[in-house]
Design an enzyme around this catalytic site. Structure first.
Site, PDB file in Angstrom:
ATOM      1  N   CYS A  41      -1.070   2.744  -7.648  1.00 48.71           N
ATOM      2  CA  CYS A  41      -1.813   2.223  -6.495  1.00 48.71           C
ATOM      3  C   CYS A  41      -1.978   0.731  -6.750  1.00 48.71           C
ATOM      4  O   CYS A  41      -2.225   0.329  -7.899  1.00 48.71           O
ATOM      5  CB  CYS A  41      -3.177   2.915  -6.385  1.00 48.71           C
ATOM      6  SG  CYS A  41      -4.328   2.103  -5.243  1.00 48.71           S
ATOM      7  N   CYS A  98       0.879  -1.177   0.000  1.00 51.96           N
ATOM      8  CA  CYS A  98       0.000   0.000   0.000  1.00 51.96           C
ATOM      9  C   CYS A  98       0.908   1.215   0.000  1.00 51.96           C
ATOM     10  O   CYS A  98       1.771   1.339   0.877  1.00 51.96           O
ATOM     11  CB  CYS A  98      -0.876  -0.039   1.259  1.00 51.96           C
ATOM     12  SG  CYS A  98      -1.762   1.485   1.630  1.00 51.96           S
TER      13      CYS A  98
END
Length: 260
Positions: free
Chosen positions: A189, A78
């Site tokens: 992402c 992340c």
């Protein structure tokens, strides 16, 4: 507390939701014989809208639980959690291999002579100092165009990958970059690789697309090798899925995404 690291122990993969499955896929491809624990903190997602200190505390808490379960290494899959907590985690656990993720700007910037590179990321990632340092490093090599993509992650968290609404969202978002306006796109992402096919479709077949999953997986393998922690098994490893939400819907979605 110092943990005992054993070769046969699993590698932990952590994300605020289901996006890190794109990194887990690469880890399994590169180290198929290893066991993995995948933990998604969906109860506290999204991380991208939270204060940095809060993200750091959540990430450290989840990492501690995974180390208590015997994880011999940790991949923080992340971008927000990487920026907020990886440095601190390495200070706390210097003997455990810990690898974070960052947008794959380097291979995109070097893919041709001075390319136009679109970097798709969450608004939070684009505002972070870490991202600006990365952009600064490659600004002589490429024209870098950061594009915040609010809401794109939510499609993947809902498992909404085939709907007309995702395609419509991407068409609106990427309208200015179609028809050979960019040479490469970085999926900044870990959720975005699940929309890769649709992004490619909207941007056009000539646009090269990059994400950080493979580089992260290779780095984890290198660090485990360095500490002689690769399991050395011949058979395929297993994956255990865990989530901070008590219902099983996110775990079912993780299994589905792993096999896409």
């Amino acid at each position: 507390m110092e943990y005992q690291l054993q070769r046969e122990n699993p590698i932990a993969v952590f994300d605020s939701g289901v996006g890190g499955i794109s990194v887990l896929r690469e880890l399994i491809r590169i180290m198929p014989e290893e066991d993995f624990i995948y933990f998604g903190d969906s109860k506290n997602a999204p991380y991208g809208t939270k204060e940095k200190e809060k993200v750091r505390d959540l990430t450290i808490g989840c990492a501690r639980k995974l180390f208590d379960q015997g994880a011999k290494g940790l991949v923080v899959a992340c971008n927000t959690a990487t920026s907020a907590a990886v440095r601190k985690l390495r200070e706390m656990y210097p003997y455990i291999p810990i690898v974070g993720i960052e947008p794959a700007l380097k291979p995109a910037a070097l893919c041709m002579e001075h390319p136009k590179v679109l970097v798709m990321a969450t608004p939070m990632t684009i505002h972070e100092e870490k991202f600006h340092v990365l952009m600064e490093r490659y600004k002589e090599k490429a024209q870098i165009l950061p594009l915040p993509c609010p809401g794109l992650m939510d499609f993947i968290e809902r498992g909404d990958l085939d709907g007309e609404d995702l395609y419509k969202y991407l068409e609106d978002l990427l309208y200015s970059y179609r028809e050979n306006q960019v040479d490469a796109a970085v999926l900044g992402c870990t959720h975005y690789p699940f929309a890769r096919k649709q992004i490619q479709q909207v941007l056009g077949e000539n646009v090269k697309i990059f994400d950080g999953g493979e580089g992260t997986a290779r780095e984890m393998k290198r660090r485990l090798q360095e500490k002689d922690l690769l399991c050395g098994r011949q058979k395929r490893g297993q994956v255990v899925f865990e989530n901070s939400l008590t219902d099983d819907s996110k775990i079912e979605l993780c299994k589905k995404l792993l096999n896409i």
